[in-house]
Design a protein around this motif. Structure first.
Motif, PDB file in Angstrom:
ATOM      1  N   ILE A 183     -16.770  82.852  -3.408  1.00 40.39           N
ATOM      2  CA  ILE A 183     -16.698  82.847  -4.860  1.00 40.39           C
ATOM      3  C   ILE A 183     -17.017  84.258  -5.361  1.00 40.39           C
ATOM      4  O   ILE A 183     -18.071  84.817  -5.029  1.00 40.39           O
ATOM      5  N   ASP A 184     -16.101  84.831  -6.105  1.00 38.91           N
ATOM      6  CA  ASP A 184     -16.270  86.146  -6.721  1.00 38.91           C
ATOM      7  C   ASP A 184     -16.775  85.907  -8.140  1.00 38.91           C
ATOM      8  O   ASP A 184     -16.028  85.466  -9.012  1.00 38.91           O
ATOM      9  N   LEU A 185     -18.059  86.191  -8.364  1.00 38.77           N
ATOM     10  CA  LEU A 185     -18.705  85.921  -9.640  1.00 38.77           C
ATOM     11  C   LEU A 185     -18.602  87.127 -10.569  1.00 38.77           C
ATOM     12  O   LEU A 185     -18.716  88.275 -10.117  1.00 38.77           O
ATOM     13  N   ALA A 186     -18.385  86.853 -11.865  1.00 41.57           N
ATOM     14  CA  ALA A 186     -18.102  87.926 -12.819  1.00 41.57           C
ATOM     15  C   ALA A 186     -16.982  88.785 -12.244  1.00 41.57           C
ATOM     16  O   ALA A 186     -17.083  90.009 -12.148  1.00 41.57           O
ATOM     17  N   ALA A 187     -15.921  88.107 -11.854  1.00 38.33           N
ATOM     18  CA  ALA A 187     -14.848  88.724 -11.064  1.00 38.33           C
ATOM     19  C   ALA A 187     -14.053  89.772 -11.829  1.00 38.33           C
ATOM     20  O   ALA A 187     -13.403  90.626 -11.215  1.00 38.33           O
ATOM     21  N   GLY A 188     -14.086  89.713 -13.153  1.00 40.18           N
ATOM     22  CA  GLY A 188     -13.320  90.682 -13.920  1.00 40.18           C
ATOM     23  C   GLY A 188     -11.842  90.611 -13.607  1.00 40.18           C
ATOM     24  O   GLY A 188     -11.247  89.533 -13.557  1.00 40.18           O
ATOM     25  N   THR A 189     -11.251  91.756 -13.357  1.00 37.36           N
ATOM     26  CA  THR A 189      -9.816  91.825 -13.084  1.00 37.36           C
ATOM     27  C   THR A 189      -9.481  91.641 -11.608  1.00 37.36           C
ATOM     28  O   THR A 189      -8.319  91.738 -11.231  1.00 37.36           O
ATOM     29  N   GLY A 190     -10.499  91.405 -10.765  1.00 36.04           N
ATOM     30  CA  GLY A 190     -10.219  91.079  -9.368  1.00 36.04           C
ATOM     31  C   GLY A 190     -10.392  92.196  -8.361  1.00 36.04           C
ATOM     32  O   GLY A 190      -9.772  92.178  -7.298  1.00 36.04           O
ATOM     33  N   LEU A 191     -11.275  93.147  -8.641  1.00 35.54           N
ATOM     34  CA  LEU A 191     -11.453  94.268  -7.712  1.00 35.54           C
ATOM     35  C   LEU A 191     -12.107  93.832  -6.403  1.00 35.54           C
ATOM     36  O   LEU A 191     -11.714  94.295  -5.332  1.00 35.54           O
ATOM     37  N   ARG A 233      -9.194  91.432   0.516  1.00 35.82           N
ATOM     38  CA  ARG A 233      -7.878  91.362   1.146  1.00 35.82           C
ATOM     39  C   ARG A 233      -7.564  92.644   1.912  1.00 35.82           C
ATOM     40  O   ARG A 233      -6.910  92.598   2.968  1.00 35.82           O
ATOM     41  N   ASP A 234      -8.047  93.777   1.411  1.00 42.48           N
ATOM     42  CA  ASP A 234      -7.865  95.037   2.145  1.00 42.48           C
ATOM     43  C   ASP A 234      -8.554  94.986   3.502  1.00 42.48           C
ATOM     44  O   ASP A 234      -8.140  95.664   4.450  1.00 42.48           O
ATOM     45  N   LYS A 235      -9.622  94.170   3.596  1.00 41.87           N
ATOM     46  CA  LYS A 235     -10.342  93.977   4.868  1.00 41.87           C
ATOM     47  C   LYS A 235      -9.681  92.902   5.731  1.00 41.87           C
ATOM     48  O   LYS A 235     -10.245  92.500   6.744  1.00 41.87           O
ATOM     49  N   GLN A 236      -8.507  92.435   5.322  1.00 41.40           N
ATOM     50  CA  GLN A 236      -7.764  91.391   6.039  1.00 41.40           C
ATOM     51  C   GLN A 236      -8.463  90.041   5.987  1.00 41.40           C
ATOM     52  O   GLN A 236      -8.311  89.221   6.905  1.00 41.40           O
ATOM     53  N   PHE A 237      -9.241  89.792   4.927  1.00 42.10           N
ATOM     54  CA  PHE A 237      -9.846  88.480   4.760  1.00 42.10           C
ATOM     55  C   PHE A 237      -8.746  87.452   4.504  1.00 42.10           C
ATOM     56  O   PHE A 237      -7.929  87.612   3.595  1.00 42.10           O
TER      57      PHE A 237
END
Length: 241
Positions: free
Chosen positions: A70-78, A84-88
């Motif tokens: 869960i990305d909390l206070a995710a904003g625009t998705g940084l 995803r850049d880490k291949q998650f």
């Protein structure tokens, strides 16, 4: 650069009467948010993701398709982008109180579920309980944003053994908040809610919006940059119960 700094001072750092008003400001900011924080060398999302992977690798663990974050206070998705850049390859959900910010995050095709709600003390969040393997709160812990007591509320949504990564700035204007945050962190550790995995001070966290924000070293070395870096801290904890 000057326009970006003006928006950051007025929208991110300024106090407001309510968090609902703050979210309205973020709605208006969403179109310029990523270019503005890029000008500020805003590094909290990447720093949090990098420290998460440091912990995972040090424990000999691996993420799988079943892992849920869960990305909390995710904003625009940084944060999602850096994961995803880490291949998650697992699931990432996003929570934020700003519909405008989430609208931008939706265009990235990174997140599975979106929760528009505000992180505030004693709020009942519409998130699954005891569910996530990882929670990340990368940049919202500061005055007029997410209160330290929200940490315990967030733990409700992390499964036992799950990891919580969060960060805060160490600039002059945030020091009182940081003291309150670390009191809450110690209280949760004392109460057996979580255990510390990693805490790290980061020298170049983001650029200051003014030289006055920087805490000078003991040698009183003169600040020569117009927009010097401020430091910050990142925290990684494991939920115990």
């Amino acid at each position: 650069m000057e326009e970006s700094l003006c928006r950051i001072k007025n929208l991110a750092h300024a106090s407001v009467a309510s968090l609902e008003m703050k979210m309205q400001q973020y709605d208006r900011w969403s179109e310029n948010f990523e270019s503005d924080v890029s000008n500020l060398d805003y590094r909290a999302p990447k720093i949090c993701v990098d420290h998460l992977y440091r912990v995972i690798e040090s424990k000999g663990l691996q993420f799988t398709e079943e892992t849920e974050i869960i990305d909390l206070a995710a904003g625009t998705g940084l944060v999602g982008k850096f994961l995803r850049d880490k291949q998650f390859i697992g699931t990432i959900d996003a929570q934020d109180g700003s519909s405008g910010m989430l609208d931008v995050a939706k265009t990235k095709n990174i997140y599975s579920n979106f929760y528009e709600c505000i992180l505030k003390p004693d709020a009942i969040l519409p998130l699954p309980v005891n569910h996530y393997d990882v929670a990340i709160l990368s940049g919202a812990l500061s005055d007029s944003q997410v209160h330290p007591t929200c940490l315990k509320d967030i733990l409700r949504h992390i499964e036992v053994g799950g990891i919580f990564v969060f960060s805060t700035r160490s600039n002059r204007n945030n020091l009182d908040f940081k003291k309150k945050l670390e009191i809450e962190i110690e209280k949760l550790e004392h109460d057996g809610c979580w255990e510390k995995l990693l805490v790290n001070d980061v020298k170049e966290f983001e650029r200051a919006t003014s030289p006055e924000e920087v805490i000078q070293a003991a040698d009183k070395q003169q600040i020569t940059e117009e927009y010097p870096f401020i430091s910050g801290s990142v925290y990684c904890y494991r939920k115990l119960n």
